[in-house]
Each structure stands twice: as C-alpha cells, then as structure tokens.
Design an enzyme around this catalytic site. Structure first.
Site, PDB file in Angstrom:
ATOM      1  N   GLY A 141       0.815  -1.202   0.000  1.00 33.86           N
ATOM      2  CA  GLY A 141       0.000   0.000   0.000  1.00 33.86           C
ATOM      3  C   GLY A 141       0.846   1.247   0.000  1.00 33.86           C
TER       4      GLY A 141
ATOM      5  N   GLY B  17       2.171   5.630   4.537  1.00 36.12           N
ATOM      6  CA  GLY B  17       1.344   6.247   5.566  1.00 36.12           C
ATOM      7  C   GLY B  17      -0.030   5.641   5.737  1.00 36.12           C
ATOM      8  CB  THR B  18      -1.957   3.098   4.014  1.00 38.37           C
ATOM      9  OG1 THR B  18      -0.846   2.297   3.633  1.00 38.37           O
ATOM     10  CG2 THR B  18      -2.301   4.057   2.892  1.00 38.37           C
TER      11      THR B  18
ATOM     12  CD  GLU C 138     -11.112   4.921 -11.633  1.00 40.08           C
ATOM     13  OE1 GLU C 138     -11.043   3.694 -11.836  1.00 40.08           O
ATOM     14  OE2 GLU C 138     -10.140   5.684 -11.735  1.00 40.08           O
TER      15      GLU C 138
ATOM     16  CG  HIS D 238     -10.945   1.758 -16.375  1.00 41.30           C
ATOM     17  ND1 HIS D 238     -10.300   1.390 -17.522  1.00 41.30           N
ATOM     18  CD2 HIS D 238     -10.327   2.881 -15.943  1.00 41.30           C
ATOM     19  CE1 HIS D 238      -9.338   2.268 -17.770  1.00 41.30           C
ATOM     20  NE2 HIS D 238      -9.330   3.189 -16.832  1.00 41.30           N
TER      21      HIS D 238
HETATM   22  P1  ADP Z   1       3.120   2.848   6.614  1.00 37.85           P
HETATM   23  O1  ADP Z   1       3.959   1.827   7.295  1.00 37.85           O
HETATM   24  O2  ADP Z   1       2.042   2.256   5.783  1.00 37.85           O
HETATM   25  O3  ADP Z   1       3.900   3.855   5.836  1.00 37.85           O
HETATM   26  P2  ADP Z   1       2.591   3.633   9.283  1.00 37.85           P
HETATM   27  O4  ADP Z   1       2.081   2.374   9.849  1.00 37.85           O
HETATM   28  O5  ADP Z   1       4.011   3.947   9.565  1.00 37.85           O
HETATM   29  O6  ADP Z   1       2.360   3.664   7.726  1.00 37.85           O
HETATM   30  O7  ADP Z   1       1.655   4.822   9.760  1.00 37.85           O
HETATM   31  C1  ADP Z   1       2.146   5.976  10.373  1.00 37.85           C
HETATM   32  C2  ADP Z   1       1.180   6.474  11.406  1.00 37.85           C
HETATM   33  O8  ADP Z   1       0.006   6.959  10.793  1.00 37.85           O
HETATM   34  C3  ADP Z   1       0.716   5.414  12.358  1.00 37.85           C
HETATM   35  O9  ADP Z   1       1.582   5.276  13.429  1.00 37.85           O
HETATM   36  C4  ADP Z   1      -0.644   5.916  12.791  1.00 37.85           C
HETATM   37  O10 ADP Z   1      -0.537   6.864  13.812  1.00 37.85           O
HETATM   38  C5  ADP Z   1      -1.146   6.613  11.556  1.00 37.85           C
HETATM   39  N1  ADP Z   1      -1.973   5.723  10.750  1.00 37.85           N
HETATM   40  C6  ADP Z   1      -1.713   5.305   9.515  1.00 37.85           C
HETATM   41  N2  ADP Z   1      -2.672   4.500   9.043  1.00 37.85           N
HETATM   42  C7  ADP Z   1      -3.583   4.400  10.027  1.00 37.85           C
HETATM   43  C8  ADP Z   1      -4.825   3.694  10.151  1.00 37.85           C
HETATM   44  N3  ADP Z   1      -5.312   2.935   9.149  1.00 37.85           N
HETATM   45  N4  ADP Z   1      -5.499   3.801  11.314  1.00 37.85           N
HETATM   46  C9  ADP Z   1      -5.011   4.560  12.314  1.00 37.85           C
HETATM   47  N5  ADP Z   1      -3.864   5.238  12.259  1.00 37.85           N
HETATM   48  C10 ADP Z   1      -3.144   5.185  11.122  1.00 37.85           C
HETATM   49 ZN    ZN Z   2      -7.969   4.744 -16.415  1.00 37.17          ZN
END
Ligand code: ADP
Ligand code: ZN
Ligand code: MG
Length: 623
Positions: free
Chosen positions: A197, A200-201, A421, A424
C-alpha cells in the site's frame, strides 16, 4: 561503514606496529648470515670472529672481515658445548652473555600487537553490525537493528478504515494464537504475507497490531539494514534473523520496506553492492523455502513499491499472500480520525464525517498529523477544546503542503474520475474473460489509482487468445471511452491507460504474431539479460523502415477496434454507468456488493452476465 562515528586511531596503531615488526625482521635478516654451528666453530678456530654475544638459544656475533656473502654479522643456534668458552678464550674473541629477557617482557612483545589487531577487527565489524556485542566471534549476530518486542499493546482497534485487510489478517492471528490446533484442523497455514500500500496507510502499524492481537513477540527489521558493505554479511544476518525467529516461535518476523532487499535482480546493469544484494535476497528466499511454517512463525513484510519486487519473492511458499492496505475512503477516514482524537479534547460539535469529507486523498498518517495540527491551532488560540474550525484551518495548511505533490483532487475532477472509473469497471464486467470487479475507487493516489494490480509471478499467467487480448485492451480504454460518451471530452487522466493499451497492442503485433500483415515474426526488443553482466546494452533486432510503418499502422488498427468495442458496450449500459458514477461521487468507493446491486438493477442484461473469478490476477480498482 562508520557512517557516523569518528575515525578510530586503531588502524594507524596496528599499521605502525606491523611496520616495526617487519622492519626488525628485515634489518636483521638482510645483514646477518645464518651459520651452522660447525661452520661457526671453524671460523672461530681460524680467528675470523671478532666478538660474540651468547644468549640462551642463539649466538650472535661479528666477523673481523665480511664473509663470502659480504655480511659481517652472523647468527647461529647455540648448542650446549662446554668447549666453546675455552675455545673463545684461546682465540681471544670478546664474548658476553646476554641476560635473559624476562618472560613477561617477551610475551608482551608479541601480545600487544596481537591484542591491537583483534581489537581493531572487532571495532571495525561491530560498527557494521551496530552494537553487536560479540566482537570478533559475534560477527554474524544481527542483534544490531533488530527490534524484539514482547508485549505489544497495539491492536486491530488502533488500525482503522482497513476492514478488508483486517479480515484477511485475522486468520494469521488465529494461527499464531494456537499454531498446533490450527494445523491439526487443516487450516492452510500462511507463511509469508506481504502488506502492500501507499506510504502512511498503516502497514507498519498493522504488522504490530497483528502481534498485539496474537500476543506473540514481534521481531522487526528494516529491509535497508540487511545491506552491508561486506559481501556475505547481509546473508549471514538473514540466516541469524530466521534462527532467532525459530527460537522465539510463535512469533512474527516483520521485514519493513522489503523493497530495499527484494529489488528485482538486474541482469544487465553492474552496480556496486549488487552482488551483496543478490546474496542477501538469495539467502532470504532460501530461508523462506526451508521454513516449516507449522512451527508458528509468520513472516510479514511491507512495501509501497510492489512493482519493483523480484517476482521470486511472490512465488508459492514465500510471500504468496498479498494484502492491500489502500488509502482510506470517506468512511475509513472518519474511523481513523476517531482513533486519533482519543488523545485530544474535542469540542462535542465537531462532526468527524464533515472532516472526513474535507480530506479526500489523506492517508492515515496525514489524518494523524491533521489531528495534531488541529490541536495546535486550538492551543495557540487558547481554546477550551478543538473545534471544527481548528480542523478546517489545519486541513488548509496540510493541503497547501500536499497540493505540491498533487495528491488532492479538485471537486470538479471528481465527476470526471467517477465516470472514468465506471467506464473501466463496466468494460471489465462485460468484456473481461475472468475478471471480477472487486472494488471501484476514486480515492486519489491509492495503489488502485496508479493502475495497480497485485502482480503474480509470471508462471501463473494464463494464455490469452487474440479475442481476449482485444477485450483486455478495451477494458484499458474503457475509462477514456466513458469520458468521451458521458462528458464528451477527453482528459489527460487516461495517459497511463493509453500507454498500457498501446504496449499490449504492440506486443500482439510484434511478439505474438497476431496481426495478418506482419505475420509470425517476433520483432520486439529483447533484453539480452542472459548475456554476461558486462553486456549493458539491449539487443535489438533490426527492423526495416517499411515494417516499422506497418507495425505502427497495425497497432493503430487494433487500438481503434478495441476502442470501438468499449464504446459499443458502454453505450448499451448508460444507466448503470450513470447511477454508478453518482454513487461513486457520494461515497468514493463501491465495493463488490454495491456493484452487484447496481448491476442487477440497471445493467443491460442482454449483453452478458458477470463473469466469475477464475485464476485471474486480482483486480482491485482501475483508473
Ligand atoms: P506505513 O507503514 O504504511 O507507511 P505507518 O504504519 O508507519 O504507515 O503509519 C504511520 C502512522 O500513521 C501510524 O503510526 C498511525 O498513527 C497513523 N496511521 C496510519 N494509518 C492508520 C490507520 N489505518 N489507522 C489509524 N492510524 C493510522
Ligand atoms: Zn484509467
Ligand atoms: Mg512503514
């Protein structure tokens, strides 16, 4: 190596000592003849010897005139010989006895340099391995940046808006909670799970949550930390890492940002450290293969660049399960906000739904940041609690930063993307031979919107006939066809689709011999990676100008034919597309159930029915 620490003086000290020792030997050797004892006696008798120094084991002496080799000093082994002293006296040779060196002194003479050398090596290697404490003997222990946590408090409740992923991963938790029972009951034991993904997800968060849910130790390491300067150390660390995981089972072994090690092995380009990377990756693959997963170790990895991973990593028995953790939709964003507002004092009038509606394209990390920023705004104005206007201000600030990276969708774009979308999706439902639309999303910048489909190893690809190829191209052109049909214009948004469609059409002509006028010739550029690594250039089969023109013409014909097909099928399903686009604009994603419902209601049934998923690649979304 030694990225941060200042240079140690050890290398210089050791070098200095080595040179001293060497010089000592060299000087003595060059100027001294080694005589046999009998030769020595003969010379004494002939009166050639000027003086001698007798020590416990050797006799060192000087000749009156240089011997045949031109050297004046000589040395010989001392033999217990009671007649030596009388002989020396008789020949009037000056002789002295060397007092014996104390034992400790002799020992020191050797011990100090050896100690320094050992010390030097251990310091040198320790730096490569972080704080590895074993010194020379602990070279391969990867204690360094491996984190072992035993009591993780993160749970699934901390990860919001990714319900599908949670559902998939709850099986892993069940397994870890009781490995024996799970396998006894015939559950298929997952071995490696890849979390895929955008940044930041919550991939890292999710991995921790799995450990927290299952209450097992969590071993984590970052992929980039495998890469060592010394060839072979990375591989040794992998071996050690798996050993530690085995010792701690049941546990989770998490390799974050695995793309650093798992990059596609490049056949042709020689770069520094390549060999090391390949060895490390090779070791990782070997460890995964030799791993008995029933013992209760799950290997998790995360990446935001699945497309650069070596397909070997995704093969059966390795990371054969991939879980998509995409950017959240509106509902997901509200849920994530709910998790993060626990730490702040929120005004009761704030509607998280509203805030979620204002933040399309925000990742989980962006939302966590947003809550922080909003709290800061509230603090600055000395407010009692965080209000919606604090949120709005914070959003504006963050969006200003994000817009530079074009992550934010303008409201008027939403409509266009929704139709695109739906185009598609509709083309896929009608024309896709074995594709099922799992999810349609207009959430910006997710994996899906990058045209991301989870890639399976090449061996799994099934054969396509010509008709299926055309259909596939039509699906790719479906987005553009919908824009043309419903908005009567086209946009730049379809550029990526066009590239892919053109590539497919081109390979039909030049690789698969699917075009009459071109015939059976394979004319594509082939990468000659099987040649030696020095061969950096690509092989190219020479093509005449006329053939080249014909190819272009054929490609164009195929694309036009496919586009016409897409337009025909889409115009037969106007109602479905319009309703779907409407709903997409409201809720940003349509899941399988939504799609089926709309399809039942509005589709032109005469055209086709929904194809069942067979062995297709998992298609999650299109753009
Ligand atoms: P990735 O590893 O996908 O880059 P992280 O797990 O490091 O993302 O996410 C960074 C921070 O963002 C987490 O510590 C959390 O505070 C916040 N965060 C990201 N995704 C979520 C989520 N789905 N639910 C709650 N907090 C999230
Ligand atoms: Zn397209
Ligand atoms: Mg991460």
């Amino acid at each position: 190596m030694g990225k941060t620490k200042p240079r140690s003086p050890f290398p210089f000290l050791v070098g200095f000592f080595l040179i001293l020792i060497f010089l000592n030997f060299w000087v003595v050797r060059e100027n001294t003849d080694i005589l046999s004892y009998s030769d020595f006696l003969a010379r004494v008798q002939q009166g050639e010897v000027k003086d001698v120094r007798i020590s416990k084991e050797t006799i060192l002496g000087a000749l009156k005139t240089p011997g045949p080799s031109g050297k004046k000093s000589f040395t010989t082994v001392r033999i217990e010989d009671p007649q030596l002293v009388p002989l020396l006296q008789k020949q009037q040779v000056t002789f002295t006895a060397e007092p014996e060196m104390p034992f400790w002194f002799k020992t020191m003479l050797w011990a100090i340099p050896i100690f320094l050398i050992l010390r030097f090596w251990s310091v040198y290697f320790r730096r490569g391995l972080g704080e590895g404490r074993g010194g020379l003997l602990g070279l391969t222990r990867s204690k360094a940046k491996l984190y072992i946590e035993k009591d993780i408090t993160t749970t699934f409740d901390d990860v919001a808006g990714v319900d599908e992923a949670k559902e998939e991963l709850s099986e892993v938790v069940k397994f870890l909670e009781n490995p024996e029972q799970f396998s006894r009951l015939g559950g298929r034991i997952p071995k490696g799970v890849l979390l895929v993904g955008p940044p930041g997800t919550g991939k890292t968060l999710m991995a921790r949550a799995i450990a927290g849910e299952a209450k097992v130790p969590f071993l984590s390491i970052n992929g980039s930390e495998f890469i060592e300067m010394f060839v072979g150390l990375g591989a040794a660390r992998v071996r050690d890492l798996f050993q530690q995981a085995r010792d701690l089972a049941p546990c989770i072994l998490f390799i974050d940002e695995i793309d650093a090690v798992g990059k596609l092995r490049s056949g042709a380009i020689v770069t520094g450290g390549n060999e090391e990377k390949e060895q490390t990756l090779g070791q990782l693959l070997a460890e995964m293969d030799g791993f008995d997963s029933s013992r209760g170790v799950i290997i998790l990895a995360a990446t935001n660049r699945p497309e650069i991973l070596d397909p070997a990593l995704l093969r059966a028995g390795r990371f054969d399960r991939q879980v998509l953790i995409d950017n959240p939709d509106q509902r997901g964003r509200a849920q994530i906000l709910k998790v993060h507002i626990k730490n702040i004092k929120l005004d009761p009038n704030v509607s998280l739904e509203n805030v979620a509606g204002l933040t399309p394209g925000f990742s989980g990390a962006d939302l966590a940041n947003l809550v922080n920023e909003a709290a800061l705004f509230a603090t600055r104005r000395n407010g009692e609690s965080v209000t919606e206007s604090d949120f709005v201000q914070a959003i504006e600030r963050i969006v200003a930063g994000l817009e530079k990276h074009s992550r934010i969708m303008h409201p008027d774009e939403k409509r266009r993307i929704a139709f695109h979308e739906m185009g598609h999706a509709t083309a896929s439902l009608i024309l896709g031979p074995s594709e099922k639309v799992h999810k349609i999303s207009i959430v910006p910048r997710g994996m899906g919107s990058l045209g991301y489909t989870i890639r399976r190893p090449t061996e799994d690809r099934y054969l396509l006939d010509e008709d299926q190829m055309i259909r596939k191209i039509s699906v790719l052109l479906g987005g553009r066809a919908a824009e043309k049909l419903f908005l009567n214009s086209t946009s730049t948004g379809a550029a990526d689709d066009l590239v892919k469609a053109t590539d497919l059409a081109r390979s039909m002509v030049t690789r698969f011999g699917m075009s009459e006028p071109i015939g059976l010739a394979a004319l594509e550029d082939r990468e000659l990676t099987f040649l030696s690594p020095e061969m950096v250039s690509r092989g190219r089969i020479p093509i005449s100008e006329e053939t080249s023109k014909n190819i272009d013409h054929e490609v164009k014909t195929i694309l036009e034919k496919s586009f016409r097909l897409a337009v025909k099928e889409l115009s037969a399903n106007r109602a479905f597309i319009e309703k779907g686009a409407q709903k997409l604009m409201e809720q940003e994603t349509l899941d399988e159930k939504d799609i089926l419902e709309l399809w039942e209601k509005y589709a032109n049934k005469k055209v086709t029915s929904i194809a069942a998923t067979a062995q297709s690649e998992k298609v999650t979304a299109y753009r």
